[in-house]
Design an enzyme around this catalytic site. Structure first.
Site, PDB file in Angstrom:
ATOM      1  N   CYS A   9       0.860  -1.193   0.000  1.00 51.11           N
ATOM      2  CA  CYS A   9       0.000   0.000   0.000  1.00 51.11           C
ATOM      3  C   CYS A   9       0.892   1.236   0.000  1.00 51.11           C
ATOM      4  CB  CYS A   9      -0.919   0.002   1.227  1.00 51.11           C
ATOM      5  SG  CYS A   9      -1.802   1.575   1.428  1.00 51.11           S
ATOM      6  N   CYS A  12       0.442   3.485   3.068  1.00 51.35           N
ATOM      7  CA  CYS A  12       1.082   2.944   4.276  1.00 51.35           C
ATOM      8  C   CYS A  12       2.586   3.204   4.218  1.00 51.35           C
ATOM      9  CB  CYS A  12       0.833   1.444   4.407  1.00 51.35           C
ATOM     10  SG  CYS A  12      -0.822   1.007   4.993  1.00 51.35           S
ATOM     11  N   ASN A  92     -13.005  10.110  -2.238  1.00 49.14           N
ATOM     12  CA  ASN A  92     -13.574   9.266  -3.280  1.00 49.14           C
ATOM     13  C   ASN A  92     -13.695   7.849  -2.726  1.00 49.14           C
ATOM     14  OD1 ASN A  92     -13.499  11.423  -5.147  1.00 49.14           O
ATOM     15  ND2 ASN A  92     -11.372  10.976  -5.659  1.00 49.14           N
ATOM     16  N   THR A 100      -8.563   5.432  -6.480  1.00 52.52           N
ATOM     17  CA  THR A 100      -7.511   4.627  -7.114  1.00 52.52           C
ATOM     18  C   THR A 100      -6.558   4.029  -6.094  1.00 52.52           C
ATOM     19  OG1 THR A 100      -6.114   6.583  -7.406  1.00 52.52           O
ATOM     20  CG2 THR A 100      -7.547   5.991  -9.257  1.00 52.52           C
ATOM     21  N   HIS A 105      -8.471   8.150   2.205  1.00 53.56           N
ATOM     22  CA  HIS A 105      -7.775   9.434   2.122  1.00 53.56           C
ATOM     23  C   HIS A 105      -8.761  10.532   1.775  1.00 53.56           C
ATOM     24  CE1 HIS A 105      -7.598   7.401  -1.796  1.00 53.56           C
ATOM     25  NE2 HIS A 105      -7.667   8.605  -2.358  1.00 53.56           N
ATOM     26  N   HIS A 107      -8.993  14.377   0.113  1.00 54.93           N
ATOM     27  CA  HIS A 107      -8.323  15.401  -0.680  1.00 54.93           C
ATOM     28  C   HIS A 107      -8.715  16.767  -0.116  1.00 54.93           C
ATOM     29  CE1 HIS A 107      -7.458  12.771  -4.317  1.00 54.93           C
ATOM     30  NE2 HIS A 107      -8.415  12.072  -3.757  1.00 54.93           N
TER      31      HIS A 107
HETATM   32  P1  DGP Z   1      -7.986   8.849  -5.453  1.00 55.26           P
HETATM   33  O1  DGP Z   1      -8.066   8.951  -6.933  1.00 55.26           O
HETATM   34  O2  DGP Z   1      -9.117   9.555  -4.735  1.00 55.26           O
HETATM   35  O3  DGP Z   1      -7.784   7.426  -4.977  1.00 55.26           O
HETATM   36  O4  DGP Z   1      -6.699   9.673  -5.058  1.00 55.26           O
HETATM   37  C1  DGP Z   1      -5.423   9.147  -5.029  1.00 55.26           C
HETATM   38  C2  DGP Z   1      -4.479  10.293  -5.114  1.00 55.26           C
HETATM   39  O5  DGP Z   1      -3.214   9.861  -4.680  1.00 55.26           O
HETATM   40  C3  DGP Z   1      -4.289  10.866  -6.514  1.00 55.26           C
HETATM   41  O6  DGP Z   1      -4.752  12.222  -6.539  1.00 55.26           O
HETATM   42  C4  DGP Z   1      -2.800  10.824  -6.760  1.00 55.26           C
HETATM   43  C5  DGP Z   1      -2.227  10.553  -5.399  1.00 55.26           C
HETATM   44  N1  DGP Z   1      -1.056   9.707  -5.393  1.00 55.26           N
HETATM   45  C6  DGP Z   1      -0.961   8.465  -5.945  1.00 55.26           C
HETATM   46  N2  DGP Z   1       0.271   7.972  -5.729  1.00 55.26           N
HETATM   47  C7  DGP Z   1       0.939   8.909  -4.997  1.00 55.26           C
HETATM   48  C8  DGP Z   1       2.250   8.973  -4.471  1.00 55.26           C
HETATM   49  O7  DGP Z   1       3.053   8.058  -4.602  1.00 55.26           O
HETATM   50  N3  DGP Z   1       2.597  10.109  -3.804  1.00 55.26           N
HETATM   51  C9  DGP Z   1       1.718  11.137  -3.629  1.00 55.26           C
HETATM   52  N4  DGP Z   1       2.147  12.199  -2.954  1.00 55.26           N
HETATM   53  N5  DGP Z   1       0.464  11.107  -4.107  1.00 55.26           N
HETATM   54  C10 DGP Z   1       0.097  10.007  -4.795  1.00 55.26           C
END
Ligand code: DGP
Length: 119
Positions: A9, A12, A92, A100, A105, A107
């Site tokens: 994850c 995590c 989301n 995703t 989480h 935003h």
């Molecule tokens: P969601 O689509 O709601 O599951 O948002 C996941 C968000 O996580 C997306 O806006 C991009 C962000 N994200 C994905 N991988 C990483 C990462 O490795 N580092 C950071 N800082 N953000 C990430």
């Protein structure tokens, strides 16, 4: 995160410090860091340290932690300068909503006018 079950994850791994991210806040319950793909001048993700896959999987045990996340988000919005002008806190849940990463989480989006309804 030490728990093997969640070793894959990414959130995590960010929470444990194993994976780099630009942190804006951390305490015993929550970690907040800048989204890698920002959709607004302020785009911060707030996650519980505890791995919970989605809003649907939250239990009563998480109630105070989630409340804490919301208050931390308001403090971050103020620190980012959008506390009064306006910001959005959105989670989301599920594929059709655009989730995703399977770790709860929120935003925090701000710093520009945000359209409604969202796409
Ligand atoms: P969601 O689509 O709601 O599951 O948002 C996941 C968000 O996580 C997306 O806006 C991009 C962000 N994200 C994905 N991988 C990483 C990462 O490795 N580092 C950071 N800082 N953000 C990430």
């Amino acid at each position: 995160m030490a728990d093997e079950e969640h070793a894959d994850c990414i959130f995590c791994r960010i929470a444990s410090g194993e994976m780099a991210a630009t942190l804006v806040h951390e305490d015993e319950l929550v970690v907040a860091f800048r989204d890698i793909n920002p959709q607004a001048p302020t785009h911060v993700l707030l996650i519980p340290r505890k791995h919970v896959t989605s809003l649907n999987a939250l239990s009563e045990d998480e109630d105070s932690g989630i409340g804490h996340i919301v208050r931390v988000a308001a403090r971050i919005a103020a620190a980012e300068g959008c506390g009064e002008s306006g910001y959005r806190l959105v989670a989301n849940c599920g594929r059709e909503a655009g989730q995703t990463v399977d770790h709860v989480h929120f935003h925090l989006l701000g710093g520009r006018a945000l359209g409604w309804p969202p796409g």
